[in-house]
Design a protein around this motif. Sequence first.
Motif, PDB file in Angstrom:
ATOM      1  N   ASP A 163      15.618  31.684 -12.945  1.00 27.35           N
ATOM      2  CA  ASP A 163      16.097  30.074 -13.370  1.00 27.35           C
ATOM      3  C   ASP A 163      15.003  29.060 -12.886  1.00 27.35           C
ATOM      4  N   GLU A 164      14.744  28.135 -13.874  1.00 28.00           N
ATOM      5  CA  GLU A 164      14.050  27.059 -13.746  1.00 28.00           C
ATOM      6  C   GLU A 164      14.742  25.718 -14.193  1.00 28.00           C
ATOM      7  N   PRO A 165      15.378  25.183 -13.119  1.00 26.23           N
ATOM      8  CA  PRO A 165      16.257  23.807 -13.684  1.00 26.23           C
ATOM      9  C   PRO A 165      15.406  22.698 -14.114  1.00 26.23           C
ATOM     10  N   TRP A 166      14.003  22.833 -13.381  1.00 26.50           N
ATOM     11  CA  TRP A 166      13.255  21.701 -13.829  1.00 26.50           C
ATOM     12  C   TRP A 166      12.053  21.798 -14.983  1.00 26.50           C
ATOM     13  N   HIS A 167      12.583  22.886 -15.769  1.00 29.25           N
ATOM     14  CA  HIS A 167      11.553  23.367 -16.901  1.00 29.25           C
ATOM     15  C   HIS A 167      12.242  22.664 -18.099  1.00 29.25           C
ATOM     16  N   TRP A 168      11.666  21.664 -18.981  1.00 28.22           N
ATOM     17  CA  TRP A 168      12.333  21.143 -20.107  1.00 28.22           C
ATOM     18  C   TRP A 168      11.397  21.016 -21.220  1.00 28.22           C
TER      19      TRP A 168
ATOM     20  N   LEU B 115       7.678  20.293 -20.019  1.00 30.74           N
ATOM     21  CA  LEU B 115       7.504  19.329 -18.965  1.00 30.74           C
ATOM     22  C   LEU B 115       8.312  20.059 -17.882  1.00 30.74           C
ATOM     23  N   ASP B 116       7.740  19.941 -16.523  1.00 32.72           N
ATOM     24  CA  ASP B 116       8.436  20.285 -15.381  1.00 32.72           C
ATOM     25  C   ASP B 116       8.573  18.875 -14.602  1.00 32.72           C
ATOM     26  N   ILE B 117       9.801  18.646 -14.607  1.00 30.68           N
ATOM     27  CA  ILE B 117      10.356  17.280 -13.925  1.00 30.68           C
ATOM     28  C   ILE B 117      11.057  17.321 -12.937  1.00 30.68           C
TER      29      ILE B 117
ATOM     30  N   TYR C  59       1.100  19.743 -20.369  1.00 28.37           N
ATOM     31  CA  TYR C  59       0.093  20.783 -21.016  1.00 28.37           C
ATOM     32  C   TYR C  59      -0.693  21.515 -19.804  1.00 28.37           C
ATOM     33  N   ARG C  60      -0.894  22.794 -20.240  1.00 30.37           N
ATOM     34  CA  ARG C  60      -1.637  23.538 -19.415  1.00 30.37           C
ATOM     35  C   ARG C  60      -2.592  24.344 -20.439  1.00 30.37           C
ATOM     36  N   SER C  61      -3.850  24.475 -20.003  1.00 32.22           N
ATOM     37  CA  SER C  61      -4.685  25.211 -20.647  1.00 32.22           C
ATOM     38  C   SER C  61      -4.410  27.010 -20.311  1.00 32.22           C
TER      39      SER C  61
ATOM     40  N   ARG D 113       4.433  28.652 -22.362  1.00 27.86           N
ATOM     41  CA  ARG D 113       4.934  27.581 -23.304  1.00 27.86           C
ATOM     42  C   ARG D 113       4.380  26.138 -22.932  1.00 27.86           C
ATOM     43  N   HIS D 114       3.628  26.175 -21.828  1.00 31.71           N
ATOM     44  CA  HIS D 114       3.119  24.849 -21.585  1.00 31.71           C
ATOM     45  C   HIS D 114       1.597  24.675 -22.379  1.00 31.71           C
ATOM     46  N   HIS D 115       1.275  25.760 -22.827  1.00 31.50           N
ATOM     47  CA  HIS D 115       0.054  25.550 -23.703  1.00 31.50           C
ATOM     48  C   HIS D 115       0.372  24.702 -24.785  1.00 31.50           C
TER      49      HIS D 115
END
Length: 260
Positions: free
Chosen positions: A201-206, A150-152, A100-102, A143-145
């Motif tokens: 491309d963000e292969p870490w963002h789920w 999750l960035d994994i 989560y990010r504000s 979308r992190h809001h």
Amino acid sequence: MRLGLFLAFLTALGGLWGCVAPRVSVKPSPLPGPPAVKLTPTVQPPVLAPDQLLGLKRPPGLVKDPDSGQYALPEVMDAFLKLKARAEQDNWRLILVSGYRSFWSQRRIWNHYDNLYRSSDKLSEKARVRAIMSLVSVPGLSRHHWATELDISEKSLRGQLVRIQPSTPKRVVDFYNWMAVNAPQFGFCRVYLGIHGAVTDEPWHWSYFPYSRDYERQFMALSDYHRILDISVDDVDYLMKNFPKILKREIGSVNNECSR
Ligand SMILES: [Zn+2]
């Protein structure tokens, strides 16, 4: 990972990518397409008010990952911990880098990149905003809001978030391939393939799609997103003037395979 460390990492990435921006032309990584995402949440997504969708107010009942200190909605964290346990059976050690990010956390990252590009490149305002948008969402539009994203990373990556390049070690490629096959079984979809829109491309963002598909619809039904952009956001004049296009590029980045 605390925001400070995360920012330090982003700074490092910024240094890396700053030299190539705005020629952000990273090709999508050669990963398998996302298999069907398991879309049956055990509980209904909590209702998020517009201010929560925009990051101005914390979503209800966020829980903390004890290892990273990152927050997410309970069902999202539960799915992550199950995925993590499954990964351990195959000798992968998942690291949650960012949950989560504000609005204000996102603004800090946005302004950081803005300053970086202003000092390192002679870009037009438009090129600068595009370069930043390829790396980080506009505050309020992330979308992190929603506390569903999750960035994994993995232990072998030492918590870094990296794209696949020709020089990427095989173990890293194997890890992303493992995630592409297994994360959807726990409800996660890889939303940024770098094919459309603003985000590369963000292969870490789920994204926990049993929830985020609903939030995506609710978010798109909002009509007053821009009210949250104020002078504290760098390049706000450009963002406001071009808001419909900005929004389209941001929303258009999402992999529509996730919805199938
Ligand atoms: Zn992310």
